[in-house]
Enzyme design. Sequence first.
Site, PDB file in Angstrom:
ATOM      1  N   HIS A 214      -1.474  10.771  -9.863  1.00 13.43           N
ATOM      2  CA  HIS A 214      -1.791   9.664  -8.972  1.00 13.43           C
ATOM      3  C   HIS A 214      -1.261   9.907  -7.559  1.00 13.43           C
ATOM      4  O   HIS A 214      -1.353   9.041  -6.694  1.00 13.43           O
ATOM      5  CB  HIS A 214      -1.185   8.375  -9.562  1.00 13.43           C
ATOM      6  CG  HIS A 214      -1.691   7.116  -8.966  1.00 13.43           C
ATOM      7  ND1 HIS A 214      -0.876   6.219  -8.292  1.00 13.43           N
ATOM      8  CD2 HIS A 214      -2.936   6.574  -8.922  1.00 13.43           C
ATOM      9  CE1 HIS A 214      -1.583   5.191  -7.884  1.00 13.43           C
ATOM     10  NE2 HIS A 214      -2.837   5.376  -8.239  1.00 13.43           N
ATOM     11  N   LYS A 216      -0.739  11.276  -3.692  1.00  9.77           N
ATOM     12  CA  LYS A 216      -1.561  11.525  -2.509  1.00  9.77           C
ATOM     13  C   LYS A 216      -0.689  12.283  -1.520  1.00  9.77           C
ATOM     14  O   LYS A 216       0.058  11.684  -0.745  1.00  9.77           O
ATOM     15  CB  LYS A 216      -2.070  10.229  -1.875  1.00  9.77           C
ATOM     16  CG  LYS A 216      -3.042   9.438  -2.756  1.00  9.77           C
ATOM     17  CD  LYS A 216      -2.362   8.440  -3.611  1.00  9.77           C
ATOM     18  CE  LYS A 216      -3.386   7.594  -4.387  1.00  9.77           C
ATOM     19  NZ  LYS A 216      -2.730   6.758  -5.407  1.00  9.77           N
ATOM     20  N   HIS A 397      -3.569  -2.820  -1.119  1.00  7.26           N
ATOM     21  CA  HIS A 397      -3.321  -1.658  -1.979  1.00  7.26           C
ATOM     22  C   HIS A 397      -2.022  -0.965  -1.587  1.00  7.26           C
ATOM     23  O   HIS A 397      -1.678   0.089  -2.116  1.00  7.26           O
ATOM     24  CB  HIS A 397      -4.505  -0.684  -1.858  1.00  7.26           C
ATOM     25  CG  HIS A 397      -4.535   0.383  -2.892  1.00  7.26           C
ATOM     26  ND1 HIS A 397      -4.273   1.710  -2.598  1.00  7.26           N
ATOM     27  CD2 HIS A 397      -4.787   0.343  -4.222  1.00  7.26           C
ATOM     28  CE1 HIS A 397      -4.378   2.441  -3.692  1.00  7.26           C
ATOM     29  NE2 HIS A 397      -4.695   1.645  -4.697  1.00  7.26           N
ATOM     30  N   LYS A 399       1.849   0.107  -1.193  1.00 11.01           N
ATOM     31  CA  LYS A 399       2.965   0.245  -2.137  1.00 11.01           C
ATOM     32  C   LYS A 399       4.223   0.566  -1.328  1.00 11.01           C
ATOM     33  O   LYS A 399       4.460   1.723  -0.976  1.00 11.01           O
ATOM     34  CB  LYS A 399       2.668   1.357  -3.136  1.00 11.01           C
ATOM     35  CG  LYS A 399       1.265   1.275  -3.778  1.00 11.01           C
ATOM     36  CD  LYS A 399       0.648   2.648  -3.834  1.00 11.01           C
ATOM     37  CE  LYS A 399      -0.821   2.658  -4.131  1.00 11.01           C
ATOM     38  NZ  LYS A 399      -1.335   1.851  -5.164  1.00 11.01           N
ATOM     39  N   ASP A 404      17.428  -4.702   3.029  1.00 11.28           N
ATOM     40  CA  ASP A 404      18.623  -4.852   3.872  1.00 11.28           C
ATOM     41  C   ASP A 404      18.564  -4.077   5.188  1.00 11.28           C
ATOM     42  O   ASP A 404      19.611  -3.656   5.714  1.00 11.28           O
ATOM     43  CB  ASP A 404      19.878  -4.422   3.106  1.00 11.28           C
ATOM     44  CG  ASP A 404      20.242  -5.394   1.992  1.00 11.28           C
ATOM     45  OD1 ASP A 404      19.648  -6.488   1.942  1.00 11.28           O
ATOM     46  OD2 ASP A 404      21.094  -5.046   1.166  1.00 11.28           O
TER      47      ASP A 404
END
Length: 480
Positions: A214, A216, A397, A399, A404
């Site tokens: 998965h 990229k 989409h 992620k 902090d």
Amino acid sequence: MHELNLILVIVYYIIVVLAVVHVVMDNRQPAKTMAWTLVIWFVPIVGIVFYLFFGVNTRKERMVSQRSLDELSKRSMLGFVEQQDLQLPDEYKPVIDLFINQSLSLPFKGSEVEVYTDGYQFFPALLSAIAGAKNHIHLDMYIFEDDALGYLIADMLIDKAREGVEVRVIYDNVGCWSVKNEFFERMREEGIEVVTFLPVRFPSFTSKVNYRNHRKLIVIDGVTGFMGGMNIALRYVKGTNGQPWRDTMVRMTGTGVYALQRAFLIDWYFADRTLLNDRKYYPNRIEAKKHGETMASGSLLQIVTSSPVVPYPEIMQGFVWVIHAAKRYVYIETPYFLPTESVLFALKTAAASGIDVRILAPIENDAWFAEWAGRSYLREAVEAGIKVNLYSAGFLHSKLMVCDDNISTCGSTNLDFRSFENNFEANAFFYGKDVALRMKQIFLNDEAQSVPLTSLPHRIRPKFMVRLAESFIRLLAPLM
């Protein structure tokens, strides 16, 4: 005829019992064990087939030999990369050591980072970097679509190959199931090395279909790198179903690209069984400065990869550590919120401790099954004191996570079971205010284009039958 049917039923239930025993003895997480048991027992025939295709656990198989991994990690990168006066701040040292000890993910200083939030920003930067390539182009994609954008990038790669630039492409076999083989053959005929990651073919279908690359990752000349959530497909520019596509990619230059290169070369060995460890893939500082880099300043980062063939899910461990270490806030963007038990517990614990925990997810998903499975998780998060907002300006989409004002991460990893346990994933962990504040602002900008989950009565207090359907689908969440 009656006796034959009886025999078939008996044989079937023997197979069911054996499959359930196999699931139980695999000693996986109880939630996943129970989910597979329910599917096998209550969904006749289909449950068995589904388990054979997606449930048989081959994660302990040694797909990459330790000797080759050592050569790629130590002989190549460590032999060519020298970082003088590398000092690790005490506040980050525990999580940095975690990644070093688990997967030899080394920290690198002096990386310049640029963040892109849509395809209109990312793809022109990528095309410019490809056009300027002099030595090699390495591209590792889950999806490389044969649409207008895919052909444009393929044409540019072919032009660079004709100029003598080494071009290597890894694409995931399942991610590119809909892509015609002629698309990749055309690149091969022009001198581009193209390999597919874990091709799914009989009789090995059932041992590979569940474990997908998965990631990229793109590396140009060993000095410029891209990573994040965008694949190569036109929908990452134009959007889908009439909605804009909101995603996050990062471009980096500096020594951090060495770690990105290492990740690609390990994937290349995995897919092609060819060991690439030439010094040219890790250019020294003088060569890098020819590309206009400034390594004296910049961010401290680690490129962390995780996969189903290692004993510990490194990226999930990093998420849990960051959440537990938070003192003021944790902000997370994810398209799919199907957290493992340890991640959900960490988020609940942080919220109960007075930490400002916020989750941003899309109001409408591109996969209805994942959306319905995630609805009850989002409600549970709200009940635990976590602020949940749903992005309404398109499909989210992205992620990313920021904590902090000093730690942030971005990559291909979704907050779900599949990313943490089954997929080959890659995330950059950034240490310091510079990138963290930029990620924080991106989150706040997206949050301003969202609605609180609590403002949607049909989502926060669904009718009985809807809630029942959501709860039933949630049972299958560990299998996704």
